[in-house]
Design a protein around this motif. Structure first.
Motif, PDB file in Angstrom:
ATOM      1  N   LEU A   1       0.824  -1.210   0.000  1.00  0.00           N
ATOM      2  CA  LEU A   1       0.000   0.000   0.000  1.00  0.00           C
ATOM      3  C   LEU A   1       0.857   1.258   0.000  1.00  0.00           C
ATOM      4  CD1 LEU A   1      -2.821  -1.072   2.460  1.00  0.00           C
ATOM      5  CD2 LEU A   1      -2.873  -1.030  -0.029  1.00  0.00           C
ATOM      6  N   GLY A   2       2.089   1.145   0.461  1.00  0.00           N
ATOM      7  CA  GLY A   2       2.984   2.295   0.452  1.00  0.00           C
ATOM      8  C   GLY A   2       3.343   2.730  -0.961  1.00  0.00           C
ATOM      9  N   ILE A   3       3.579   1.772  -1.856  1.00  0.00           N
ATOM     10  CA  ILE A   3       3.907   2.142  -3.230  1.00  0.00           C
ATOM     11  C   ILE A   3       2.688   2.745  -3.926  1.00  0.00           C
ATOM     12  CG2 ILE A   3       3.458  -0.129  -4.249  1.00  0.00           C
ATOM     13  CD1 ILE A   3       6.241   2.248  -5.301  1.00  0.00           C
ATOM     14  N   GLY A   4       1.502   2.235  -3.629  1.00  0.00           N
ATOM     15  CA  GLY A   4       0.296   2.828  -4.201  1.00  0.00           C
ATOM     16  C   GLY A   4       0.082   4.251  -3.720  1.00  0.00           C
ATOM     17  N   LEU A   5       0.294   4.467  -2.437  1.00  0.00           N
ATOM     18  CA  LEU A   5       0.140   5.810  -1.886  1.00  0.00           C
ATOM     19  C   LEU A   5       1.186   6.757  -2.459  1.00  0.00           C
ATOM     20  CD1 LEU A   5      -1.477   7.512   0.112  1.00  0.00           C
ATOM     21  CD2 LEU A   5       0.124   6.804   1.888  1.00  0.00           C
ATOM     22  N   ALA A   6       2.399   6.270  -2.618  1.00  0.00           N
ATOM     23  CA  ALA A   6       3.459   7.100  -3.197  1.00  0.00           C
ATOM     24  C   ALA A   6       3.121   7.479  -4.638  1.00  0.00           C
ATOM     25  CB  ALA A   6       4.796   6.378  -3.132  1.00  0.00           C
ATOM     26  N   LEU A   7       2.625   6.530  -5.410  1.00  0.00           N
ATOM     27  CA  LEU A   7       2.254   6.819  -6.797  1.00  0.00           C
ATOM     28  C   LEU A   7       1.129   7.848  -6.867  1.00  0.00           C
ATOM     29  CD1 LEU A   7       2.373   3.250  -8.332  1.00  0.00           C
ATOM     30  CD2 LEU A   7       3.850   5.166  -8.904  1.00  0.00           C
ATOM     31  N   ALA A   8       0.124   7.690  -6.009  1.00  0.00           N
ATOM     32  CA  ALA A   8      -0.995   8.628  -6.021  1.00  0.00           C
ATOM     33  C   ALA A   8      -0.558  10.024  -5.593  1.00  0.00           C
ATOM     34  CB  ALA A   8      -2.111   8.123  -5.112  1.00  0.00           C
ATOM     35  N   LEU A   9       0.277  10.123  -4.576  1.00  0.00           N
ATOM     36  CA  LEU A   9       0.713  11.444  -4.111  1.00  0.00           C
ATOM     37  C   LEU A   9       1.615  12.132  -5.124  1.00  0.00           C
ATOM     38  CD1 LEU A   9       1.337  10.735  -0.315  1.00  0.00           C
ATOM     39  CD2 LEU A   9      -0.603  11.908  -1.385  1.00  0.00           C
ATOM     40  N   VAL A  10       2.460  11.375  -5.804  1.00  0.00           N
ATOM     41  CA  VAL A  10       3.296  11.967  -6.846  1.00  0.00           C
ATOM     42  C   VAL A  10       2.426  12.383  -8.030  1.00  0.00           C
ATOM     43  CG1 VAL A  10       5.106  11.449  -8.526  1.00  0.00           C
ATOM     44  CG2 VAL A  10       5.415  10.847  -6.140  1.00  0.00           C
ATOM     45  N   GLY A  11       1.401  11.605  -8.331  1.00  0.00           N
ATOM     46  CA  GLY A  11       0.459  12.006  -9.383  1.00  0.00           C
ATOM     47  C   GLY A  11      -0.273  13.284  -9.028  1.00  0.00           C
ATOM     48  N   LEU A  12      -0.653  13.429  -7.769  1.00  0.00           N
ATOM     49  CA  LEU A  12      -1.286  14.674  -7.328  1.00  0.00           C
ATOM     50  C   LEU A  12      -0.331  15.850  -7.449  1.00  0.00           C
ATOM     51  CD1 LEU A  12      -3.306  13.516  -4.208  1.00  0.00           C
ATOM     52  CD2 LEU A  12      -4.209  14.448  -6.342  1.00  0.00           C
ATOM     53  N   TYR A  13       0.934  15.615  -7.127  1.00  0.00           N
ATOM     54  CA  TYR A  13       1.920  16.681  -7.298  1.00  0.00           C
ATOM     55  C   TYR A  13       2.062  17.049  -8.774  1.00  0.00           C
ATOM     56  CZ  TYR A  13       6.350  19.076  -7.695  1.00  0.00           C
ATOM     57  OH  TYR A  13       7.323  19.987  -8.016  1.00  0.00           O
ATOM     58  N   ALA A  14       1.998  16.061  -9.636  1.00  0.00           N
ATOM     59  CA  ALA A  14       2.127  16.334 -11.074  1.00  0.00           C
ATOM     60  C   ALA A  14       0.977  17.205 -11.560  1.00  0.00           C
ATOM     61  CB  ALA A  14       2.162  15.028 -11.850  1.00  0.00           C
ATOM     62  N   TYR A  15      -0.231  16.928 -11.082  1.00  0.00           N
ATOM     63  CA  TYR A  15      -1.383  17.722 -11.520  1.00  0.00           C
ATOM     64  C   TYR A  15      -1.475  19.069 -10.817  1.00  0.00           C
ATOM     65  CZ  TYR A  15      -3.529  14.182 -14.422  1.00  0.00           C
ATOM     66  OH  TYR A  15      -3.788  13.295 -15.427  1.00  0.00           O
ATOM     67  N   LEU A  16      -1.202  19.093  -9.522  1.00  0.00           N
ATOM     68  CA  LEU A  16      -1.429  20.306  -8.740  1.00  0.00           C
ATOM     69  C   LEU A  16      -0.169  21.130  -8.512  1.00  0.00           C
ATOM     70  CD1 LEU A  16      -3.829  18.819  -6.055  1.00  0.00           C
ATOM     71  CD2 LEU A  16      -4.419  20.068  -8.141  1.00  0.00           C
ATOM     72  N   GLY A  17       0.974  20.617  -8.892  1.00  0.00           N
ATOM     73  CA  GLY A  17       2.245  21.319  -8.697  1.00  0.00           C
ATOM     74  C   GLY A  17       2.383  22.502  -9.628  1.00  0.00           C
ATOM     75  N   PRO A  18       3.484  23.215  -9.521  1.00  0.00           N
ATOM     76  CA  PRO A  18       3.688  24.399 -10.358  1.00  0.00           C
ATOM     77  C   PRO A  18       3.712  24.026 -11.845  1.00  0.00           C
ATOM     78  CG  PRO A  18       5.650  23.905  -9.051  1.00  0.00           C
ATOM     79  CD  PRO A  18       4.590  22.969  -8.624  1.00  0.00           C
ATOM     80  N   GLY A  19       2.898  24.680 -12.608  1.00  0.00           N
ATOM     81  CA  GLY A  19       2.842  24.441 -14.046  1.00  0.00           C
ATOM     82  C   GLY A  19       1.871  23.358 -14.468  1.00  0.00           C
ATOM     83  N   GLY A  20       1.322  22.617 -13.532  1.00  0.00           N
ATOM     84  CA  GLY A  20       0.369  21.570 -13.883  1.00  0.00           C
ATOM     85  C   GLY A  20       1.037  20.369 -14.516  1.00  0.00           C
ATOM     86  N   ILE A  21       0.234  19.541 -15.143  1.00  0.00           N
ATOM     87  CA  ILE A  21       0.727  18.292 -15.709  1.00  0.00           C
ATOM     88  C   ILE A  21       1.628  18.516 -16.923  1.00  0.00           C
ATOM     89  CG2 ILE A  21      -1.263  17.896 -17.212  1.00  0.00           C
ATOM     90  CD1 ILE A  21       0.525  15.199 -15.176  1.00  0.00           C
ATOM     91  N   ASN A  22       1.470  19.617 -17.626  1.00  0.00           N
ATOM     92  CA  ASN A  22       2.256  19.876 -18.826  1.00  0.00           C
ATOM     93  C   ASN A  22       3.394  20.853 -18.594  1.00  0.00           C
ATOM     94  OD1 ASN A  22       0.621  18.197 -20.419  1.00  0.00           O
ATOM     95  ND2 ASN A  22      -0.897  19.827 -20.588  1.00  0.00           N
ATOM     96  N   ALA A  23       3.908  20.904 -17.386  1.00  0.00           N
ATOM     97  CA  ALA A  23       4.981  21.851 -17.066  1.00  0.00           C
ATOM     98  C   ALA A  23       6.258  21.477 -17.806  1.00  0.00           C
ATOM     99  CB  ALA A  23       5.239  21.869 -15.566  1.00  0.00           C
ATOM    100  N   PRO A  24       6.939  22.460 -18.360  1.00  0.00           N
ATOM    101  CA  PRO A  24       8.215  22.162 -19.038  1.00  0.00           C
ATOM    102  C   PRO A  24       9.330  21.943 -18.021  1.00  0.00           C
ATOM    103  CG  PRO A  24       7.781  24.501 -19.084  1.00  0.00           C
ATOM    104  CD  PRO A  24       6.575  23.860 -18.441  1.00  0.00           C
ATOM    105  N   GLY A  25      10.390  21.369 -18.478  1.00  0.00           N
ATOM    106  CA  GLY A  25      11.553  21.223 -17.613  1.00  0.00           C
ATOM    107  C   GLY A  25      11.744  19.800 -17.140  1.00  0.00           C
ATOM    108  N   GLY A  26      12.595  19.641 -16.162  1.00  0.00           N
ATOM    109  CA  GLY A  26      12.973  18.324 -15.683  1.00  0.00           C
ATOM    110  C   GLY A  26      12.215  17.863 -14.460  1.00  0.00           C
ATOM    111  N   ARG A  27      10.903  18.022 -14.469  1.00  0.00           N
ATOM    112  CA  ARG A  27      10.121  17.597 -13.316  1.00  0.00           C
ATOM    113  C   ARG A  27       9.991  16.087 -13.219  1.00  0.00           C
ATOM    114  NH1 ARG A  27       4.596  20.556 -12.804  1.00  0.00           N
ATOM    115  NH2 ARG A  27       4.150  18.510 -12.006  1.00  0.00           N
ATOM    116  N   TYR A  28      10.196  15.375 -14.304  1.00  0.00           N
ATOM    117  CA  TYR A  28       9.979  13.937 -14.277  1.00  0.00           C
ATOM    118  C   TYR A  28      10.994  13.230 -13.386  1.00  0.00           C
ATOM    119  CZ  TYR A  28       6.783  14.977 -18.011  1.00  0.00           C
ATOM    120  OH  TYR A  28       5.757  15.501 -18.727  1.00  0.00           O
TER     121      TYR A  28
END
Length: 102
Positions: free
Chosen positions: A24-51
């Motif tokens: 369940l820890g890996i699932g939670l980590a994946l979901a939280l990183v996905g939330l960061y990808a959507y809600l983080g600076p620049g949104g899901i299509n932010a340029p740069g080395g966020r990956y």
């Protein structure tokens, strides 16, 4: 003598706690990183080395969840609480994916 033998054995609930933290820890980590990808600076299509940042963030979150799963009273409690956290995180990720908020 009996106490010495018992102290060397792994408690049975540690297996439940460790498996909850790993699975369940890996699932939670994946979901939280996905939330960061959507809600983080620049949104899901932010340029740069966020990956690469998200990959390292995922490992850090997973290790943190796995480390703290041993603080639960039992393996069952770890499974329940981390399961609920996964449901909430994936529901929020689903909501972000389909633009229900953000």
């Amino acid at each position: 003598m009996t106490n010495e033998i018992r102290s060397n054995q792994i408690r049975p609930d540690w297996w439940g706690k460790a498996s909850a933290g790993a699975i369940l820890g890996i699932g939670l980590a994946l979901a939280l990183v996905g939330l960061y990808a959507y809600l983080g600076p620049g949104g899901i299509n932010a340029p740069g080395g966020r990956y690469s940042l998200m990959r390292y963030l995922e490992a850090f979150i997973w290790i943190a969840v796995f480390s703290t799963c041993f603080l639960f009273r039992s393996g069952r409690a770890a499974w329940v609480w981390l399961g609920v956290a996964n449901l909430i995180a994936f529901a929020a990720l689903f909501a972000c994916r389909f633009h229900f908020f953000a």
